[in-house]
Design a protein around this motif. Sequence first.
Motif, PDB file in Angstrom:
ATOM      1  N   GLU A 156       0.814  -1.223   0.000  1.00  0.00           N
ATOM      2  CA  GLU A 156       0.000   0.000   0.000  1.00  0.00           C
ATOM      3  C   GLU A 156       0.844   1.267   0.000  1.00  0.00           C
ATOM      4  O   GLU A 156       0.337   2.341  -0.307  1.00  0.00           O
ATOM      5  N   GLY A 157       2.098   1.141   0.357  1.00  0.00           N
ATOM      6  CA  GLY A 157       2.964   2.318   0.333  1.00  0.00           C
ATOM      7  C   GLY A 157       2.844   3.145   1.603  1.00  0.00           C
ATOM      8  O   GLY A 157       1.865   3.056   2.333  1.00  0.00           O
ATOM      9  N   GLN A 191       1.765   5.924   3.199  1.00  0.00           N
ATOM     10  CA  GLN A 191       0.784   6.969   2.868  1.00  0.00           C
ATOM     11  C   GLN A 191       1.163   8.326   3.469  1.00  0.00           C
ATOM     12  O   GLN A 191       0.872   9.365   2.888  1.00  0.00           O
ATOM     13  N   PHE A 234      -5.023   5.458  -9.191  1.00  0.00           N
ATOM     14  CA  PHE A 234      -5.280   4.355  -8.262  1.00  0.00           C
ATOM     15  C   PHE A 234      -4.299   3.196  -8.451  1.00  0.00           C
ATOM     16  O   PHE A 234      -4.207   2.303  -7.624  1.00  0.00           O
ATOM     17  N   GLN A 235      -3.560   3.247  -9.557  1.00  0.00           N
ATOM     18  CA  GLN A 235      -2.627   2.141  -9.781  1.00  0.00           C
ATOM     19  C   GLN A 235      -1.293   2.341  -9.079  1.00  0.00           C
ATOM     20  O   GLN A 235      -0.443   1.454  -9.096  1.00  0.00           O
ATOM     21  N   LEU A 236      -1.094   3.517  -8.480  1.00  0.00           N
ATOM     22  CA  LEU A 236       0.163   3.723  -7.760  1.00  0.00           C
ATOM     23  C   LEU A 236       0.204   2.787  -6.553  1.00  0.00           C
ATOM     24  O   LEU A 236      -0.773   2.685  -5.809  1.00  0.00           O
ATOM     25  N   ASP A 237       1.298   2.092  -6.364  1.00  0.00           N
ATOM     26  CA  ASP A 237       1.423   1.222  -5.194  1.00  0.00           C
ATOM     27  C   ASP A 237       2.889   1.188  -4.748  1.00  0.00           C
ATOM     28  O   ASP A 237       3.734   1.908  -5.295  1.00  0.00           O
ATOM     29  N   TRP A 243       5.003  -1.104  -5.059  1.00  0.00           N
ATOM     30  CA  TRP A 243       5.899  -1.755  -6.021  1.00  0.00           C
ATOM     31  C   TRP A 243       6.357  -0.790  -7.113  1.00  0.00           C
ATOM     32  O   TRP A 243       7.465  -0.892  -7.599  1.00  0.00           O
ATOM     33  N   ASN A 244       5.457   0.110  -7.523  1.00  0.00           N
ATOM     34  CA  ASN A 244       5.820   0.950  -8.677  1.00  0.00           C
ATOM     35  C   ASN A 244       6.042   2.410  -8.313  1.00  0.00           C
ATOM     36  O   ASN A 244       6.268   3.229  -9.190  1.00  0.00           O
ATOM     37  N   HIS A 260       1.993   5.241   9.705  1.00  0.00           N
ATOM     38  CA  HIS A 260       2.258   5.668   8.329  1.00  0.00           C
ATOM     39  C   HIS A 260       0.966   5.900   7.546  1.00  0.00           C
ATOM     40  O   HIS A 260       0.984   5.977   6.322  1.00  0.00           O
ATOM     41  N   GLU A 261      -0.124   5.987   8.296  1.00  0.00           N
ATOM     42  CA  GLU A 261      -1.395   6.504   7.772  1.00  0.00           C
ATOM     43  C   GLU A 261      -2.015   5.654   6.671  1.00  0.00           C
ATOM     44  O   GLU A 261      -2.691   6.161   5.779  1.00  0.00           O
ATOM     45  N   LYS A 321      -7.531  -3.926  -6.116  1.00  0.00           N
ATOM     46  CA  LYS A 321      -7.534  -2.457  -6.078  1.00  0.00           C
ATOM     47  C   LYS A 321      -8.912  -1.872  -6.335  1.00  0.00           C
ATOM     48  O   LYS A 321      -9.131  -0.686  -6.117  1.00  0.00           O
TER      49      LYS A 321
END
Lengths: 566, 186
Positions: A64-65, A67, A81-84, A86-87, B75-76, B185
Amino acid sequence: MNQTQNTDFDAIVVGSGITGGWAAKELTERGLKVLLLERGPMIEHGSGYKTEFKAPWELPYRGEGDQKQWKQDAFIQSKNFQLDEWNRHHFVNDKEHPYQTTADNGFKWLRSYQLGGRSLTWGRQCYRWGDGDFKANQQDGHGVDWPIRYKDVSPWYDRVESFIGVSGAAENLEQLPDGQFQKPMALFPPETALRQKLQTHYPERCLTIGRTANMTEAKSGRSPCQYRDICSRGCSFGAYFSTQSSTLPAAKATGNLTLMTDALVDKVRYDESAGRITGVDVINTSDRSRKHYTAKIVFLCAGSVNSVGLLLRSRSDAFPNGLANRNDVLGRYFMDHANSMGAVAVIPGFEKYYYEGNRPTGIVIPRFRNLSSASGDGTDFTRGYSYQGGAYRPTWTRGKRMAGLGQDFKNELRKPGTWMFALTVFAESLPRASNRITLSNKTDQYGVPQVNIDFSHGENEHAALRDAEKEARKMMDLLGGHVVMSSNQPGPGGMSIHEMGGARMGRDPRTSTLNGFNQVHDISNLFVTDGAAMASSACQNPSLTYMALTARAANYAADQLLNGSI
Amino acid sequence: MKRRKFIQASGLGLLSITSASQVWSALEGVDKTTLASAELLADLDALCDLMIPDTDTLGAKSVGVAPWLIIASEHELEGANSSTLTNFLNVLSPSGSFAEVPQSDQIKRLSEVDAQAFKEYSDSEIATLWRTVKALILTGYYSSKVGASEELRYKLIPGHLLPEVDITQDESANRAWSSDWMAGKL
Ligand SMILES: Cc1cc2nc3c(=O)[nH]c(=O)nc-3n(C[C@H](O)[C@H](O)[C@H](O)COP(=O)(O)OP(=O)(O)OC[C@H]3O[C@@H](n4cnc5c(N)ncnc54)[C@H](O)[C@@H]3O)c2cc1C
Ligand code: SF4
């Protein structure tokens, strides 16, 4: 070739993304010595894809990264929405790469600065334009007439598709011409059912598998797709088209390519007495040193906004308002498709089916409105829209929206959810003078002027999306679907990631920047072959057309250079 | 009260460690109670266990989701912040540690809150907090190795596409893919 010029290179290509890779390949294959300049860092094919094989449990934020961090440095990129996790590193740091917008909910500029540009991160959907798309401006008077028609581009579509590998099904549709396809990926059962129902109820509507630059057959050092759908991490199978997997190896193989990363082109230099471009000024982004490189021709392939920004800041006495901007057209008629979620529905009746493997494409329902004339269907808008999306069965993430606890809940989430069908819309964006890129008086960390993007969707786009929502709901009804969400409100500009225009092609130098070969009207050795050249937007994903136009322009430029006309 | 004190202390502790990987290894490598109070972890464990218990596969408590929840909220993730967990526990169990409430009462209490949050879609403080905490627990569990690859199915390189698997013919195919990235997603 004009032997009297003594230059560092025959050609300079600015940007190594989808179009820059093509320019480099075609020009080097014609025997020209090419310098390919890329502002971002090197990413090696394969070894550079650091997260490709990582499982979620191997990442600190499980995919999820961070945030909290993203609020600081991915406040624009995370709109996609495709940002995650991994990328994330394949998209820019928004804090480090600022730009300005005029409106409050301004243009969202989604970008990748790295070797390969957005060829690493794109969605790979590849659609030809129909002849009607090239005639549209002439027919309804929005924008200027394209100086080219489908027949001019068609052989170049062939060339590009054959080289990059596009899988898809031939459907014999005038508005979405067939191409050189590898075998199509399969439809899921609800998609096949909708295709059949459309044939009965709406024969002018065709549901077909998304035509995608994911290969179903191997070709020259590249494997067929492994059905992972994690392409934006980078694919060491080389199974989707990127600069790294496809055009760069071809350009390198000629021995004619010099590649420089971390090389930001600050300005294009113009020699007024010769009426020619002499070369480009480059900032090394690691040590901030500056250098000038000369060449006989220059290709701008930095992405629409960056190519326009580069021209605007390349001012001189001869061009005080920006290079190639004698007519106040540069920066104007900027476009991006208006997109919305036409409908998402729960689809009953297919519970016995599931799938194995991740299909890296969806479906498309090509444009069916106003095909015979500008607004011939009695619609209240001109031109059209198309749908993309597809059917899927939700996985565990649906639990975030469900009541339940304990063993029963766990057992429920163990199973796939009921089939859903999503239809997203891309509506054609009309070219408007007020949608415009200009230079801001703010600069970035390199002292380079930032761009300001002033963009809004117009009433025609809103009307098209209203119709698209209505029609999407009707199509879901055909499947007995229960619509859980639908909308006719476009996302902010930029969210389609199909930004184009700003240095449009046209027949008349007074109203356009480029001629029919992507060549600046009165500067014969300067070409702009990315999306900036587009005079209208159609409603298809545009990059295949950018590639075809780039290949065509590169071969034209090589011909002209070799016969001494440039 | 102890719990509130903890979050102030641990919040500062976590903030003084600047990189995510440092936080991660701190929590992975050492006794977690040096960062988080035993009471908070016990309460989070209790929540995890109620939410996703051990069955024929391990559940959320057993795979160690609780300490990850602290990182995730710092980290929200899922719209949480560093006080989400304690705020939720404070309204869930105002009189003291949730872990010490008899299990039948725990189930009753959390079921009421869950119904408020997902059946009534209430925007009360507790319902709003629970939607976030539940999302965090689910993420922690189904992205763990056990949750992703034993409870569900995980295949990084399928190598083929079977578009129409009849799950009535093959019961083992009726298990969701955690590696269906796009569906995850949407
Ligand atoms: C998530 C996502 C999904 C997408 N899906 C699709 C799709 O399905 N189909 C489709 O057709 N399109 C899609 N697109 C759009 C597609 O990626 C772009 O249209 C395409 O990449 C444009 O090609 P380009 O060469 O013009 O620009 P880019 O690929 O962006 O490359 C431009 C390069 O130029 C470099 N550069 C910029 N300025 C300078 C400078 N001053 N000096 C040196 N280098 C510079 C950049 O770093 C970059 O590497 C998608 C994009 C994204 C992000
Ligand atoms: S889905 Fe296909 S193209 Fe995409 S990463 Fe996997 S193997 Fe490569």
